[in-house]
Enzyme design. Structure first.
Site, short mmCIF file in Angstrom:
data_model
loop_
_atom_site.label_atom_id
_atom_site.label_comp_id
_atom_site.label_asym_id
_atom_site.label_seq_id
_atom_site.Cartn_x
_atom_site.Cartn_y
_atom_site.Cartn_z
N HIS A 46 0.96 -1.20 0.06
CA HIS A 46 -0.04 -0.05 0.00
C HIS A 46 0.89 1.13 0.06
O HIS A 46 1.56 1.44 0.76
CB HIS A 46 -0.95 0.00 1.15
CG HIS A 46 -1.88 1.15 1.18
ND1 HIS A 46 -1.57 2.60 1.31
CD2 HIS A 46 -3.20 1.08 0.50
CE1 HIS A 46 -2.67 3.13 1.08
NE2 HIS A 46 -3.88 2.31 0.69
N LEU A 101 -10.53 -3.76 2.20
CA LEU A 101 -9.53 -3.13 1.44
C LEU A 101 -8.55 -2.27 2.48
O LEU A 101 -9.19 -1.65 3.37
CB LEU A 101 -10.18 -1.98 0.67
CG LEU A 101 -9.33 -1.26 -0.51
CD1 LEU A 101 -8.75 -2.39 -1.42
CD2 LEU A 101 -10.25 -0.24 -1.15
N ASP A 102 -7.34 -2.49 2.30
CA ASP A 102 -6.27 -1.63 2.92
C ASP A 102 -6.45 -2.17 4.48
O ASP A 102 -5.69 -1.46 5.29
CB ASP A 102 -6.63 -0.45 2.75
CG ASP A 102 -6.21 0.18 1.22
OD1 ASP A 102 -5.69 -0.74 0.55
OD2 ASP A 102 -6.65 1.17 1.10
N GLU A 103 -7.05 -3.32 4.87
CA GLU A 103 -7.26 -3.55 6.29
C GLU A 103 -6.63 -4.96 6.70
O GLU A 103 -6.76 -5.37 7.66
CB GLU A 103 -8.81 -3.61 6.67
CG GLU A 103 -9.46 -2.26 6.40
CD GLU A 103 -8.84 -1.52 7.88
OE1 GLU A 103 -8.24 -1.78 8.92
OE2 GLU A 103 -9.23 -0.06 7.89
#
Lengths: 281, 281, 281, 281
Positions: free
Chosen positions: C189, C224-226
């Site tokens: 990310h 998402l992104d976690e």
């Protein structure tokens, strides 16, 4: 030789630096440190000039005489003399930042002078008083918050405070107070913003398995935790760091980031730039 | 609008900045980035100004016209136009720095243009040629060293090279070569100078149990590993890192430090200051 | 001597380590590296043991024979032989991570073997093919997304892929694909999570005046992104870094964080721990 | 439940871990944290196991009973109970490390208990006494050095000191004293070793234009500044940092490195490995 600092911001235009340096030259002021940043995207110029004088600095006269230069360019500016800014430090129960600020103040590396310590809890009175600092206990509950904030503003006025330092003060300031302290209150946020806002950031960080913990020093604004960032610091951690240990490591990052932010502010090295900052180190 | 850079050094005196900014203003050049450092201890001023012009920049004319200003203050100065500096990269067998420099060059973030790769070993020819770069194999033994160095200087002249980058070139340059490349050759030292000079630095580091490995990018001088430092980088390690693994980690630090040093040099952000450097980032 | 790795997780109970070490001793396997982490808060044990054998390692037999030990303690476990994991690297248009991964793979420090490169854009075909890697262009639009993801899963199966590396792949994967790749897909990310999620993180960071930019390598999950964080890296920046320059600096952090995450995963040093990870470096 | 720690070193051999874990299991001790490092190059095993007991820990009995296991493998080992190590802190005139150690001690995060402060100068008496600590002034000149060191050893004995912390003590210890304190005295060196040994390291660093300043915490040995490194820290600086400012920044690195080294030593996380250390964080 006495020294001073000029800081200014204005829209970019040819001739600004020439005008400033001519003014200083005409007034017998020698530039000893000059920083300038031109944000071409927002077409704004930021400038900080430190200068040495042969005589005592007369800041009000300088400001009055510079006004005609400034008007021509639409500058926002300030002259600063040699007096150290006066600080009011606000704390609650955590003492690591206060201890660190006191040590640097006494060592002469903080940039400003701590005038007094204010707290909503009595716990850190001994630490403040051992350093010879007045400690004012201003309890604050939902019912007394308005009163407590009025008392704080009174202390700011009475003690001629230039900068309020929230050194892990664990109460949210009202929007009104934030606005009246705009640009002259610095907070240390106990995590790497904008991640992990809100309560228990180290528990949040632990749950995600973060590998770096950090701290963020920023100006206070009504938007909680959204103020312009002045400094950030991080320290590496691993899975063995439970939230308590993360917090202990994070405190080191908090001390480093907060003390740097305070020193840079006191040395007039921080210029506000909307929601951002320009730092002339 | 075309852009240029003026860099200069001189003894501190009142009026320098005013003289520079007046000159630029008179020549219709707008300052877009200005850095200045006054070393009060050594009473020396360092200045870098980037400016934008309305017309094509005529560097020789600017230099000729600025000479009268410069003479009055005893300045050492240079104007730089928009052409990117031309780089000659020297390597031996390790390819990590060359690979990194090539990628940044192609991505447009290296600051300069790689013109050719020179090596005392043939190993990295495929890497250079895959990037479309000429690769010149110049073997160098005790017997042929003088000849090899003459060949290098010839390549520097023929290819109009501005900067020689020693990207893990594993041969010691002669004092004469160092002197003739002074200020235009950058070396990456595979450790955190001044510690661990000489051979096998990672074995030395391992024997001491170091907790951080680093790399140092510096200008080449006849005093081996003693040139002015441009950039340093460190990465945390632990006892599990045997010398080989230390070296692997250290390579990441080498790539980061070398590429930054090259970019800053190419952007005229590095001013020499005796055995030290001033970096205007 | 051939080497292998045993990784396991189970609820804490007395006797676990004794049972594991007895098993290895009885099978003539010498422990050469042993890591163990007991999360007392969640009462879970994580263990990684690397061992050397006198004969060829027979992983299936080891797993079958260890099953009786594992059953008694309710362990989740795996034995790993010496074959390097096979990687499928997904990219879009940014090549810095792919370039970095290819260099490390060839230098033998990536931990795994890159088997092929898949992209929704044709741009990086030359980079992949110059390294001798198959490049498969799988365009993906709203209309063809399901088809493209099916194609990806087919490539994973056909090429016997152990780990999918999203090296700046700029498309959101469907929840189904995330689930089917759970624990075997790593994403980089392009910012320091959990801050600045979503689009244009470097513009967000610039607007707040951040002083450090970072990157986060994490396992892919439907949120998402976690996903669980494997590694993070930060690099210091200042107000002079416009979003484009922030992105350039951030790319260095991305390469470092992603390559470490891939290596640790390939060396079986990463154990999943709910939404977090345990890393045995 | 009471907790203890076992640390041991021995030559690598099959069965070591199995023997240790069997011993603990038989004695009703549950492993709660286990670290092990096998230095395959030097064929040495390092092990630290923290365990929880149901009853009060009887360290002497454990050591006696473990002796038969240890003998079979040629182990060097120690059991540690829950009492915090007792520290004697030595200072001269700089107070930043003492202030930092005192704060962490009171906050409960130092790992050990400060028993007294010893100094060759009277300056820091107020700081020590404000924290309720005995302060012993032991002046030391060329003529009285032997006497002063004898007095120090007497204080170590009388106060039952486990660790001597040289927190910027600016006198060189005699070889004899170094030897008699071997493995139980930690020094903070005010630079990034092995660079800039000797006097005025920050002036040396300034002269070379270093871009990072650091500090190194190491065990005291007769070879000045050559003892096994426990921890190092660095902080980024630039050309604007004159030696005094370098020193101020360096002090932050000193506090961080020294306090970590003390805590890890007190938690029995540091194992000596010749001229190096193994750190089980």
């Amino acid at each position: 030789r006495p020294r001073g600092v000029l800081t200014l911001t204005c829209r970019e235009r040819p001739g600004i630096v020439q005008a400033v340096t001519s003014f200083l030259l005409e007034h017998g002021l020698d530039i000893v440190e000059h920083h300038q940043f031109d944000d071409s995207e927002r077409e704004t110029l930021f400038l900080r000039t430190a200068f040495a004088a042969d005589d005592v600095l007369d800041v009000p006269t300088l400001e009055r005489e510079f006004a005609s230069v400034a008007d021509g360019f639409g500058m926002t500016f300030a002259f600063h003399g040699e007096e150290k800014p006066r600080l009011l430090v606000m704390v609650s129960k955590f003492g690591h930042c206060l201890n660190d600020l006191i040590f640097r103040w006494r060592a002469g590396t903080l940039g400003g002078d701590i005038a007094l310590v204010v707290s909503n809890h009595p716990d850190l009175r001994p630490m403040a008083e051992a350093a010879g600092l007045p400690f004012v206990h201003v309890p604050s509950t939902a019912a007394t918050k308005a009163e407590a904030e009025a008392r704080l503003l009174e202390l700011v006025a009475v003690h001629d405070i230039d900068l309020v330092v929230l050194a892990r003060y664990m109460q949210i300031l009202s929007d009104d107070l934030c606005r009246s302290l705009e640009g002259r209150a610095i907070n240390i946020h106990h995590s790497f913003l904008p991640g992990f806002k809100g309560a228990k950031p180290y528990h949040q960080a632990y749950a995600r398995g973060v590998k770096l913990v950090g701290a963020t020093a920023h100006y206070v604004t009504p938007d909680l935790d959204e103020g312009p960032i002045i400094e950030q610091e991080v320290i590496r951690v691993d899975h063995g760091h439970h939230p308590n240990r993360l917090a202990t490591v994070g405190q080191d990052a908090e001390c480093l980031a907060l003390s740097r932010a305070v020193r840079w502010h006191c040395e007039h090295r921080v210029l506000l730039h909307g929601s951002s900052t320009v730092i002339f180190r």
